[in-house]
Design a protein around this motif. Structure first.
Motif, PDB file in Angstrom:
ATOM      1  N   ARG A 213       0.616  -1.107   0.052  1.00 17.14           N
ATOM      2  CA  ARG A 213       0.231   0.060  -0.061  1.00 17.14           C
ATOM      3  C   ARG A 213       0.955   1.514  -0.063  1.00 17.14           C
ATOM      4  O   ARG A 213       0.669   2.253  -0.696  1.00 17.14           O
ATOM      5  CB  ARG A 213      -0.853  -0.089   1.241  1.00 17.14           C
ATOM      6  N   PRO A 214       1.866   1.358   0.837  1.00 14.02           N
ATOM      7  CA  PRO A 214       2.553   2.460   0.910  1.00 14.02           C
ATOM      8  C   PRO A 214       3.253   2.986  -0.637  1.00 14.02           C
ATOM      9  O   PRO A 214       3.070   4.222  -1.077  1.00 14.02           O
ATOM     10  CB  PRO A 214       3.704   2.313   1.810  1.00 14.02           C
ATOM     11  N   GLU A 215       3.752   1.921  -1.281  1.00 14.56           N
ATOM     12  CA  GLU A 215       4.118   2.266  -2.838  1.00 14.56           C
ATOM     13  C   GLU A 215       2.981   2.860  -3.708  1.00 14.56           C
ATOM     14  O   GLU A 215       3.070   3.562  -4.358  1.00 14.56           O
ATOM     15  CB  GLU A 215       4.869   1.005  -3.210  1.00 14.56           C
ATOM     16  N   TYR A 216       1.920   2.066  -3.418  1.00 13.36           N
ATOM     17  CA  TYR A 216       0.579   2.631  -4.260  1.00 13.36           C
ATOM     18  C   TYR A 216       0.308   4.000  -3.997  1.00 13.36           C
ATOM     19  O   TYR A 216       0.084   4.748  -4.677  1.00 13.36           O
ATOM     20  CB  TYR A 216      -0.430   1.622  -4.158  1.00 13.36           C
ATOM     21  N   VAL A 217       0.109   4.320  -2.717  1.00 13.86           N
ATOM     22  CA  VAL A 217      -0.370   5.456  -2.284  1.00 13.86           C
ATOM     23  C   VAL A 217       0.915   6.479  -2.628  1.00 13.86           C
ATOM     24  O   VAL A 217       0.314   7.643  -2.972  1.00 13.86           O
ATOM     25  CB  VAL A 217      -0.350   5.666  -0.657  1.00 13.86           C
ATOM     26  N   ALA A 218       1.952   6.245  -2.695  1.00 17.06           N
ATOM     27  CA  ALA A 218       2.911   7.278  -3.093  1.00 17.06           C
ATOM     28  C   ALA A 218       2.739   7.646  -4.751  1.00 17.06           C
ATOM     29  O   ALA A 218       2.973   8.696  -5.380  1.00 17.06           O
ATOM     30  CB  ALA A 218       4.517   6.883  -2.853  1.00 17.06           C
ATOM     31  N   SER A 219       2.783   6.292  -5.331  1.00 14.57           N
ATOM     32  CA  SER A 219       2.351   6.302  -6.972  1.00 14.57           C
ATOM     33  C   SER A 219       1.477   7.223  -7.252  1.00 14.57           C
ATOM     34  O   SER A 219       1.342   8.292  -8.142  1.00 14.57           O
ATOM     35  CB  SER A 219       1.986   5.007  -7.416  1.00 14.57           C
ATOM     36  N   LEU A 220       0.210   7.291  -6.357  1.00 19.17           N
ATOM     37  CA  LEU A 220      -0.863   7.970  -6.723  1.00 19.17           C
ATOM     38  C   LEU A 220      -0.634   9.561  -6.271  1.00 19.17           C
ATOM     39  O   LEU A 220      -1.134  10.414  -7.306  1.00 19.17           O
ATOM     40  CB  LEU A 220      -2.329   7.453  -5.758  1.00 19.17           C
ATOM     41  N   ALA A 221      -0.004   9.586  -5.296  1.00 23.09           N
ATOM     42  CA  ALA A 221       0.555  11.124  -4.936  1.00 23.09           C
ATOM     43  C   ALA A 221       1.328  11.895  -6.104  1.00 23.09           C
ATOM     44  O   ALA A 221       1.260  12.980  -6.292  1.00 23.09           O
ATOM     45  CB  ALA A 221       1.295  11.046  -3.550  1.00 23.09           C
ATOM     46  N   SER A 222       1.851  11.007  -6.677  1.00 26.80           N
ATOM     47  CA  SER A 222       3.000  11.531  -7.841  1.00 26.80           C
ATOM     48  C   SER A 222       2.325  12.039  -8.888  1.00 26.80           C
ATOM     49  O   SER A 222       2.754  12.833  -9.630  1.00 26.80           O
ATOM     50  CB  SER A 222       3.906  10.355  -8.260  1.00 26.80           C
ATOM     51  N   VAL A 223       0.794  11.785  -9.177  1.00 29.85           N
ATOM     52  CA  VAL A 223       0.251  12.013 -10.278  1.00 29.85           C
ATOM     53  C   VAL A 223      -1.023  12.975  -9.780  1.00 29.85           C
ATOM     54  O   VAL A 223      -2.016  13.296 -10.641  1.00 29.85           O
ATOM     55  CB  VAL A 223      -0.257  10.979 -11.279  1.00 29.85           C
ATOM     56  N   THR A 224      -1.284  13.131  -8.563  1.00 33.41           N
ATOM     57  CA  THR A 224      -2.415  14.042  -7.957  1.00 33.41           C
ATOM     58  C   THR A 224      -1.934  15.303  -7.822  1.00 33.41           C
ATOM     59  O   THR A 224      -0.983  15.718  -7.096  1.00 33.41           O
ATOM     60  CB  THR A 224      -3.075  13.447  -7.060  1.00 33.41           C
ATOM     61  N   GLU A 225      -2.883  16.196  -8.451  1.00 36.02           N
ATOM     62  CA  GLU A 225      -2.579  17.681  -8.122  1.00 36.02           C
ATOM     63  C   GLU A 225      -2.755  17.888  -6.531  1.00 36.02           C
ATOM     64  O   GLU A 225      -3.807  17.475  -5.997  1.00 36.02           O
ATOM     65  CB  GLU A 225      -3.343  18.663  -8.763  1.00 36.02           C
ATOM     66  N   HIS A 226      -1.827  18.862  -6.092  1.00 32.74           N
ATOM     67  CA  HIS A 226      -1.975  19.414  -4.645  1.00 32.74           C
ATOM     68  C   HIS A 226      -3.422  20.031  -4.811  1.00 32.74           C
ATOM     69  O   HIS A 226      -3.672  20.829  -5.340  1.00 32.74           O
ATOM     70  CB  HIS A 226      -0.824  20.359  -4.313  1.00 32.74           C
ATOM     71  N   GLY A 227      -4.046  19.696  -3.490  1.00 33.43           N
ATOM     72  CA  GLY A 227      -5.479  20.363  -3.476  1.00 33.43           C
ATOM     73  C   GLY A 227      -6.533  19.358  -4.346  1.00 33.43           C
ATOM     74  O   GLY A 227      -7.828  19.601  -4.033  1.00 33.43           O
ATOM     75  N   GLY A 228      -6.129  18.146  -4.806  1.00 36.00           N
ATOM     76  CA  GLY A 228      -6.922  17.365  -5.736  1.00 36.00           C
ATOM     77  C   GLY A 228      -7.706  16.506  -4.666  1.00 36.00           C
ATOM     78  O   GLY A 228      -7.315  16.480  -3.687  1.00 36.00           O
ATOM     79  N   THR A 229      -8.533  15.520  -5.214  1.00 36.51           N
ATOM     80  CA  THR A 229      -9.412  14.647  -4.683  1.00 36.51           C
ATOM     81  C   THR A 229      -9.498  13.344  -5.064  1.00 36.51           C
ATOM     82  O   THR A 229      -9.285  12.926  -6.270  1.00 36.51           O
ATOM     83  CB  THR A 229     -10.896  15.171  -4.506  1.00 36.51           C
ATOM     84  N   LEU A 230      -9.151  12.387  -4.124  1.00 37.18           N
ATOM     85  CA  LEU A 230      -9.177  11.043  -4.428  1.00 37.18           C
ATOM     86  C   LEU A 230     -10.511  10.233  -3.645  1.00 37.18           C
ATOM     87  O   LEU A 230     -10.525  10.558  -2.574  1.00 37.18           O
ATOM     88  CB  LEU A 230      -7.928  10.277  -3.858  1.00 37.18           C
ATOM     89  N   TYR A 231     -11.217   9.558  -4.510  1.00 36.86           N
ATOM     90  CA  TYR A 231     -12.430   8.573  -4.050  1.00 36.86           C
ATOM     91  C   TYR A 231     -11.871   7.262  -4.213  1.00 36.86           C
ATOM     92  O   TYR A 231     -11.560   6.786  -5.349  1.00 36.86           O
ATOM     93  CB  TYR A 231     -13.472   8.753  -4.759  1.00 36.86           C
ATOM     94  N   VAL A 232     -12.105   6.506  -2.842  1.00 36.31           N
ATOM     95  CA  VAL A 232     -11.568   4.816  -3.066  1.00 36.31           C
ATOM     96  C   VAL A 232     -12.850   4.311  -2.668  1.00 36.31           C
ATOM     97  O   VAL A 232     -13.537   4.655  -1.288  1.00 36.31           O
ATOM     98  CB  VAL A 232     -10.578   4.913  -1.941  1.00 36.31           C
ATOM     99  N   LEU A 233     -13.398   3.493  -3.147  1.00 36.15           N
ATOM    100  CA  LEU A 233     -14.197   2.433  -3.188  1.00 36.15           C
ATOM    101  C   LEU A 233     -13.953   1.034  -3.065  1.00 36.15           C
ATOM    102  O   LEU A 233     -13.222   0.452  -4.102  1.00 36.15           O
ATOM    103  CB  LEU A 233     -15.363   2.444  -4.343  1.00 36.15           C
ATOM    104  N   CYS A 234     -14.038   0.608  -1.703  1.00 33.58           N
ATOM    105  CA  CYS A 234     -13.243  -0.651  -1.383  1.00 33.58           C
ATOM    106  C   CYS A 234     -13.994  -1.479  -0.453  1.00 33.58           C
ATOM    107  O   CYS A 234     -15.063  -0.966   0.110  1.00 33.58           O
ATOM    108  CB  CYS A 234     -11.762  -0.435  -0.845  1.00 33.58           C
ATOM    109  N   PHE A 235     -13.791  -2.877  -0.487  1.00 36.63           N
ATOM    110  CA  PHE A 235     -14.608  -3.711   0.137  1.00 36.63           C
ATOM    111  C   PHE A 235     -14.234  -3.610   1.645  1.00 36.63           C
ATOM    112  O   PHE A 235     -13.020  -3.298   2.093  1.00 36.63           O
ATOM    113  CB  PHE A 235     -14.188  -5.167  -0.088  1.00 36.63           C
TER     114      PHE A 235
END
Length: 202
Positions: free
Chosen positions: A118-140
């Motif tokens: 998970r830390p690697e995935y979260v960091a990867s997402l952060a690298s392409v998300t604008e500061h102030g942007g929003t992430l929506y996660v739908l998970c089991f």
């Protein structure tokens, strides 16, 4: 991350998570104006969520490791006359996309990773998300009967998306993920997470 096992899921008809329509949770987010600017669909599968957002007139890029799913998504976009882009990409190496996004949706991808990944995935997402942007996660979710595979807890989400990793969890609400094998969907979390903005130095 190899796409071969995931790709095989699409070879003999729809995968269990491929319901042929966007997830109701993301339809509600869209109706409330939750998607804005450039949008990334992380683990887009056959593209239903991405195509729904793109139909609202937003530029959308969906990525997946399953080439069969991506081919289906591109065909859907062509048939429906919707402009959306679908590419093969590694969830751990999103910087390779060379682009940044204002809004990101993750439908059922986060919960496929174990705690060490998970830390690697979260960091990867952060690298392409604008500061102030929003992430929506739908998970089991692990809350309730008839849970889906790889359920996660609220604490798992909060532990993954910390200020130290560049994120701030705004809300985690109970929801459902519709599947081909659950009559009324499986218990889920819908998390709203903000990409922390850089503070300007005086």
């Amino acid at each position: 991350m190899t796409g071969r096992p995931w790709d095989a899921s699409y070879h003999d008809g729809p995968a269990p998570w491929d319901i042929g329509r966007p997830q109701p949770a993301f339809v509600r987010v869209a109706s409330a104006g939750g998607f804005a600017g450039t949008v990334l669909d992380a683990g887009c599968g056959t593209g239903e969520n991405a195509l729904h957002v793109a139909s609202l007139g937003l530029p959308v890029l969906g990525f997946d490791v399953a080439e069969t799913a991506l081919a289906i998504a591109r065909k859907k976009a062509e048939d429906r006359g919707i402009e959306a882009e679908f590419v093969a990409a590694d969830a751990f190496e999103l910087g390779g996309l060379g682009r940044r996004f204002d809004t990101v949706l993750d439908c059922g991808l986060f919960h496929t990773f174990d705690r060490d990944e998970r830390p690697e995935y979260v960091a990867s997402l952060a690298s392409v998300t604008e500061h102030g942007g929003t992430l929506y996660v739908l998970c089991f979710s692990d809350d309730g009967p008839d849970t889906g595979p790889h359920p996660v807890s609220r604490e798992d989400l909060e532990a993954a998306f910390t200020p130290g990793s560049g994120w701030s969890v705004v809300a985690i609400r109970p929801d459902r993920i519709q599947t081909m094998i659950h009559d009324d969907g499986a218990p889920a979390h819908l998390a709203t997470i903000n990409r922390i903005q850089h503070r300007r130095r005086c």
